[in-house]
Write a protein that holds these residues in place. Structure first.
Motif, PDB file in Angstrom:
ATOM      1  N   VAL A   1       0.751  -1.505   0.061  1.00 57.60           N
ATOM      2  CA  VAL A   1      -0.431  -0.057   0.369  1.00 57.60           C
ATOM      3  C   VAL A   1       0.766   1.358  -0.131  1.00 57.60           C
ATOM      4  N   VAL A   2       0.684   1.900  -1.307  1.00 54.86           N
ATOM      5  CA  VAL A   2       1.472   3.511  -1.252  1.00 54.86           C
ATOM      6  C   VAL A   2       0.578   4.507  -1.076  1.00 54.86           C
ATOM      7  N   ASP A   3       1.667   5.413  -0.680  1.00 58.73           N
ATOM      8  CA  ASP A   3       0.254   6.813  -0.156  1.00 58.73           C
ATOM      9  C   ASP A   3       0.767   7.618  -0.601  1.00 58.73           C
ATOM     10  N   SER A   4      -0.054   8.076  -1.172  1.00 63.92           N
ATOM     11  CA  SER A   4       0.757   9.329  -3.109  1.00 63.92           C
ATOM     12  C   SER A   4       0.974  10.929  -2.725  1.00 63.92           C
ATOM     13  N   ARG A   5       0.393  10.789  -0.864  1.00 61.59           N
ATOM     14  CA  ARG A   5       0.466  12.797  -0.501  1.00 61.59           C
ATOM     15  C   ARG A   5       1.235  12.900  -0.355  1.00 61.59           C
ATOM     16  N   THR A   6       1.971  13.983   0.487  1.00 62.41           N
ATOM     17  CA  THR A   6       3.532  15.007   0.490  1.00 62.41           C
ATOM     18  C   THR A   6       3.185  13.620   1.817  1.00 62.41           C
ATOM     19  N   PRO A   7       4.748  13.955   1.652  1.00 64.96           N
ATOM     20  CA  PRO A   7       6.042  13.305   3.403  1.00 64.96           C
ATOM     21  C   PRO A   7       4.664  13.801   4.460  1.00 64.96           C
ATOM     22  N   GLU A   8       4.695  15.270   3.997  1.00 68.10           N
ATOM     23  CA  GLU A   8       3.793  16.169   5.530  1.00 68.10           C
ATOM     24  C   GLU A   8       2.776  15.713   6.272  1.00 68.10           C
ATOM     25  N   GLU A   9       1.694  15.344   4.570  1.00 67.27           N
ATOM     26  CA  GLU A   9       0.392  15.094   4.872  1.00 67.27           C
ATOM     27  C   GLU A   9       0.169  13.337   5.270  1.00 67.27           C
ATOM     28  N   PHE A  10       1.736  12.762   4.918  1.00 67.22           N
ATOM     29  CA  PHE A  10       1.787  11.151   5.655  1.00 67.22           C
ATOM     30  C   PHE A  10       1.297  11.155   6.841  1.00 67.22           C
TER      31      PHE A  10
ATOM     32  N   HIS B   1       3.402   2.893   2.381  1.00 67.81           N
ATOM     33  CA  HIS B   1       4.748   3.342   2.695  1.00 67.81           C
ATOM     34  C   HIS B   1       4.347   4.889   2.198  1.00 67.81           C
ATOM     35  N   SER B   2       4.715   5.835   2.123  1.00 67.89           N
ATOM     36  CA  SER B   2       5.231   7.016   1.716  1.00 67.89           C
ATOM     37  C   SER B   2       5.419   6.986   0.481  1.00 67.89           C
ATOM     38  N   LEU B   3       4.622   7.143  -0.733  1.00 67.56           N
ATOM     39  CA  LEU B   3       5.266   7.413  -2.173  1.00 67.56           C
ATOM     40  C   LEU B   3       5.176   8.415  -2.825  1.00 67.56           C
ATOM     41  N   PRO B   4       5.195   9.711  -2.755  1.00 63.76           N
ATOM     42  CA  PRO B   4       4.372  10.972  -3.470  1.00 63.76           C
ATOM     43  C   PRO B   4       4.409  10.402  -4.929  1.00 63.76           C
ATOM     44  N   GLY B   5       3.009  11.225  -5.699  1.00 66.74           N
ATOM     45  CA  GLY B   5       2.753  11.220  -7.106  1.00 66.74           C
ATOM     46  C   GLY B   5       3.753  10.659  -7.802  1.00 66.74           C
ATOM     47  N   ALA B   6       4.297  12.037  -8.156  1.00 73.74           N
ATOM     48  CA  ALA B   6       5.916  12.272  -9.007  1.00 73.74           C
ATOM     49  C   ALA B   6       6.703  10.762  -8.697  1.00 73.74           C
ATOM     50  N   GLU B   7       6.631   9.971  -7.354  1.00 75.97           N
ATOM     51  CA  GLU B   7       7.390   9.145  -7.087  1.00 75.97           C
ATOM     52  C   GLU B   7       7.582   7.769  -7.534  1.00 75.97           C
ATOM     53  N   LEU B   8       6.154   8.258  -7.488  1.00 76.71           N
ATOM     54  CA  LEU B   8       5.263   6.252  -8.112  1.00 76.71           C
ATOM     55  C   LEU B   8       6.343   5.376  -9.262  1.00 76.71           C
ATOM     56  N   VAL B   9       6.624   6.082 -10.420  1.00 80.81           N
ATOM     57  CA  VAL B   9       6.815   5.258 -10.742  1.00 80.81           C
ATOM     58  C   VAL B   9       8.477   4.958 -11.035  1.00 80.81           C
ATOM     59  N   TYR B  10       9.006   5.376 -10.536  1.00 78.93           N
ATOM     60  CA  TYR B  10      10.562   6.001 -10.646  1.00 78.93           C
ATOM     61  C   TYR B  10      10.946   5.326  -9.097  1.00 78.93           C
TER      62      TYR B  10
ATOM     63  N   ALA C   1       8.242  22.240  -7.430  1.00 78.92           N
ATOM     64  CA  ALA C   1       6.669  22.004  -7.291  1.00 78.92           C
ATOM     65  C   ALA C   1       6.240  19.881  -7.509  1.00 78.92           C
ATOM     66  N   PRO C   2       6.393  19.795  -6.302  1.00 77.50           N
ATOM     67  CA  PRO C   2       6.863  18.545  -6.262  1.00 77.50           C
ATOM     68  C   PRO C   2       5.781  17.777  -7.137  1.00 77.50           C
ATOM     69  N   GLY C   3       6.039  16.989  -8.622  1.00 83.00           N
ATOM     70  CA  GLY C   3       5.161  16.732  -9.024  1.00 83.00           C
ATOM     71  C   GLY C   3       3.322  16.584  -8.172  1.00 83.00           C
ATOM     72  N   GLY C   4       3.273  15.117  -7.818  1.00 83.49           N
ATOM     73  CA  GLY C   4       2.420  15.036  -7.068  1.00 83.49           C
ATOM     74  C   GLY C   4       1.382  15.885  -6.909  1.00 83.49           C
ATOM     75  N   GLN C   5       2.198  17.094  -6.789  1.00 89.65           N
ATOM     76  CA  GLN C   5       0.979  18.081  -5.976  1.00 89.65           C
ATOM     77  C   GLN C   5       1.239  19.160  -7.362  1.00 89.65           C
ATOM     78  N   LEU C   6       1.737  19.752  -8.234  1.00 87.32           N
ATOM     79  CA  LEU C   6       1.544  19.830  -9.606  1.00 87.32           C
ATOM     80  C   LEU C   6       0.029  19.660  -9.963  1.00 87.32           C
ATOM     81  N   VAL C   7       0.466  18.067 -10.302  1.00 81.12           N
ATOM     82  CA  VAL C   7      -1.389  17.358 -11.098  1.00 81.12           C
ATOM     83  C   VAL C   7      -2.564  17.287 -10.036  1.00 81.12           C
ATOM     84  N   GLN C   8      -2.213  17.957  -8.416  1.00 84.02           N
ATOM     85  CA  GLN C   8      -3.280  17.700  -7.500  1.00 84.02           C
ATOM     86  C   GLN C   8      -3.922  19.216  -7.505  1.00 84.02           C
ATOM     87  N   ALA C   9      -2.645  19.865  -7.604  1.00 84.39           N
ATOM     88  CA  ALA C   9      -3.287  21.347  -6.947  1.00 84.39           C
ATOM     89  C   ALA C   9      -2.500  22.332  -8.706  1.00 84.39           C
TER      90      ALA C   9
END
Length: 747
Positions: A356-365, A374-383, A515-523
């Motif tokens: 289970v991976v949580d795609s939010r920011t580390p602060e939100e996690f 596991h904390s794994l922000p959106g832009a880090e998923l494929v990586y 602009a962390p990639g997951g947040q750039l898409v989310q917001a």
């Protein structure tokens, strides 16, 4: 802007296929102001021959009547005379207005206390000039008419600081006339007006009530949003008020925060901006603020969001709506698979092969998470997913607080073609709590560094998705050409580094924002307000920028990636957090140290007001402080005793200082107005008394959309969850009614 750069902008505007009247008007006005500045220099030292030369250029501007359509500068029986602000320097000098009026509009004899000039755009404005003579009564002078000039397109008049004149519109045509002053109308406190045209008693008078700015109808704005021209729609109400009702593509940009945020939201000063509010009661103040800050192409939505809705156009609630609606479209069209909380818990308890991976920011996690995620922000998923789930038989579950990042994250991995089965957790941690389960708090999980094999696989996956989405790679020469174009005010360019905070702060390209990639898409709307702009992402590893860019391209953005050099002169890095440039158009308010403020408060001689964040205030604030959203600050201060000092504070004092300076210029409170030096952080560091809770909140959730997670009452929290989930699920139908959005998913 230099004359060469301005000429380039004008040429670009003239040659464009789809360029609005507003943009052509703004370019012509900027060219005129630039010429006037060069010819006159110091406006307080203007020579007659220089004013005559400028008046000739003003006549040329006035002859371009197509730039000043009556629809943009309306008058009617209710408002038979309106002054529209076209341009003004930060210090109030070189102020240009369009005076609009119905036939018969007249103004009593008055002076200006600065030089002025008038030319025609449409109609006849009769100017009568008077000789002013003293009498034995120091409060009464006589006026004698000396000459009359009818100002029409093609001619002009020039007035000195002491010249007295009247104006009256002749004929049957609505009058439109350009008035150009050495100082703005609200910078002329000593000018006088006479009771009669023969003279007599006179008095000082203020600027016209409610100076306006060019207006655009809801229908015209709707059409403009579907065109190719760059445009930014800014809602200047407090963020919480905005969240209740707004246009889909309106970006939250509260008026009092503009000096801190506008430079990043809309970096190109000549971008076409439409200012929006609820009913046009605040938009003109916001437009004035933008003009004073240096933005030149500013208009206001006529009637605000209420008029938009009355025209039958779609109105949205919530925050980050384009991105959240995008997530719903992804699930709707791509049938992104999901798993329920019940099924997830069953699999975990049975010890199934699951990650289970949580795609939010580390602060939100860290604030809350599923106990086994596991904390794994959106832009880090494929990586990095190859390190968390190296076994292709492992089920990967992507989770977030609600829906969007779960859906987008799961579909990111599916589109990349990883061998694992991937699902989203349906309704995220909201559903986990709604079904009676609990969350963990304070957890931190380290991001695993991908192996060389994982990197190679991730690069191939990311490259394939990006190519299908139309993401381009650019070289250094192209980047520099685009940067030159942005500097010359020809097209907006956003440069984003989407890596982790630690990587960015360890070394990034100068001028590139974080602009962390997951947040750039989310917001996305929190980072880029200009629709139609270019976005370039720094591609350090061949994975994260490409996967982020693929989603942004499907959201409708023009996205490219740039691979920074690893050595040589182009490899220079800067370290540290992203610098924030604060624009300061006003004189700063006096500062007060925390200890002094505490002493005044204890003696009953000061009121502390936090204006930053209700959520942060409720966690911790100076004891006895109130919380007031900036948009309602003036009204609240007016209720306080006049013999107390008002001390504004924000987290670090920057926002409070900016707001205090603006209040001193515009609202001018009768109480002494101070800024707490160093803000709430300095108060806490000084070990002064603090408190928590919502007792001092004056303005509810005006300052921001209040998250259901913040409710301590579980009934309220769960009701908020259900309301939120119902709202987000309804966005697909709303987008269908909205029509053109620019969203186009790849197969």
């Amino acid at each position: 802007m230099t004359s060469a750069h301005l000429s380039a902008v004008v040429r670009e505007v003239d040659n464009a296929d789809q360029v609005s009247v507003a943009t052509r008007r703004a370019a012509a006005i900027s060219q005129f102001i630039n010429t006037a500045r060069e010819l006159i220099g110091d406006p307080s030292q203007a020579r007659r021959q220089d004013l005559e030369a400028v008046a000739h250029h003003l006549e040329t501007l006035g002859r371009q009547s197509a730039l000043f359509p009556e629809a943009d500068f309306p008058v009617n029986e209710q408002y038979p005379a309106v002054v529209y602000r076209l341009s003004e320097e930060t210090d109030g000098s070189f102020a240009l207005y369009l005076s609009a009026g119905l036939p018969g509009k007249s103004v009593q004899p008055h002076d200006h206390t600065t030089w002025a000039m008038i030319t025609g755009v449409q109609g006849i404005e009769r100017n009568v000039f008077y000789r002013r003579d003293k009498t034995d009564d120091p409060a009464r002078d006589t006026l004698t008419p000396e000459r009359t000039i009818d100002v029409v397109p093609g001619n002009s008049v020039i007035l000195g600081p002491d010249d007295v004149h009247t104006i009256e519109l002749q004929g049957q045509q609505t009058g439109l006339h350009l008035h150009f002053y050495g100082r703005g109308l609200d910078h002329m406190p000593a000018r006088v007006v006479f009771d009669t045209r023969e003279g007599g008693s006179y008095r000082t008078f203020g600027p016209p009530a409610g100076i306006r700015h060019a207006r655009i109808s809801p229908q015209a704005l709707k059409a403009a949003l579907a065109e190719r021209e760059e445009i930014a729609v800014l809602d200047v109400r407090d963020a919480g008020v905005y969240a209740r009702s707004h246009l889909l593509f309106a970006v939250s940009a509260p008026r009092w925060r503009l000096p801190l945020e506008i430079d990043r939201l809309v970096p190109r000063r000549s971008t076409r901006i439409v200012v929006v509010d609820g009913d046009e009661s605040q938009a003109h103040d916001g437009a004035h603020q933008l003009i004073r800050l240096g933005w030149t192409n500013v208009s206001v939505l006529a009637g605000g969001t209420a008029a938009w809705a009355a025209a039958g156009l779609e109105v949205f609630s919530g925050t980050n709506v384009p991105s959240k609606a995008f997530g719903e479209i992804i699930e709707h069209q791509k049938q992104t698979p999901w798993i329920s909380s019940d099924e997830l818990e069953r699999l975990v308890q049975q010890g199934e092969n699951i990650a289970v991976v949580d795609s939010r920011t580390p602060e939100e996690f860290a604030a809350f998470s599923l106990p086994f995620a596991h904390s794994l922000p959106g832009a880090e998923l494929v990586y990095r997913i190859g390190e968390i789930a190296p076994d292709p038989d492992t089920l990967v579950v992507v989770n977030c607080a609600g829906r969007t990042r779960s859906i987008v994250g799961a579909q990111t991995l599916i589109d990349a073609g990883i061998p694992n089965r991937v699902v989203s957790l349906r309704n995220g941690t909201m559903d986990w709590l709604l079904t009676g389960r609990s969350l963990a708090h304070g957890r931190q999980t380290q991001l695993p560094e991908p192996s060389e094999g994982s990197k190679a696989s991730a690069r191939a996956q990311a490259e394939a998705v990006a190519q299908r989405a139309g993401v381009r790679r650019i070289d250094t020469a192209t980047l520099r050409r685009w940067q030159d174009s942005a500097r010359q005010q020809q097209r907006t360019l956003y440069l984003f580094d989407i890596r982790t905070r630690a990587e960015y702060e360890a070394g990034h390209l100068e001028g590139w924002r974080w602009a962390p990639g997951g947040q750039l898409v989310q917001a996305t709307d929190e980072y880029a307000a200009t629709r139609g702009a270019r976005i370039v992402l720094a591609d350090w590893d061949g994975v994260r920028a490409l996967t982020t860019g693929a989603w942004l391209a499907q959201l409708g953005w023009d996205v490219s990636v740039y691979a920074p050099a690893t050595h040589g002169p182009d490899a220079t890095r800067v370290t540290g957090p992203e610098p924030v440039r604060v624009l300061a158009p006003d004189h700063p308010a006096p500062l007060i140290a925390p200890a002094q403020a505490a002493a005044l408060q204890q003696a009953g001689k000061a009121v502390l007001i936090d204006i930053d964040s209700r959520a942060a205030y409720e966690k911790r604030h100076p004891a006895g402080a109130r919380f007031v959203a900036p948009g309602r600050l003036s009204a609240f201060i007016a209720t306080l005793p006049t013999d107390v000092s008002v001390v504004l504070l924000s987290s670090d004092g920057v926002l409070a200082g900016s707001v205090a300076a603006g209040l001193l210029r515009s609202a001018k409170p009768v109480q002494p107005l101070l800024t707490l030096r160093g803000g709430a952080q300095a108060w806490t560091a000084a070990e002064l008394p603090t408190d928590s809770g919502s007792d001092g909140v004056v303005t509810g959730d005006d300052d921001q959309s209040y998250s259901p997670y913040l409710h301590k009452d579980l009934t309220l929290r769960n009701a908020g969850f259900e309301e939120y989930l119902e709202w987000e699920l309804g966005l697909v139908a709303q987008l269908e009614r909205e029509g053109h959005t620019g969203i186009a998913l790849i197969e």
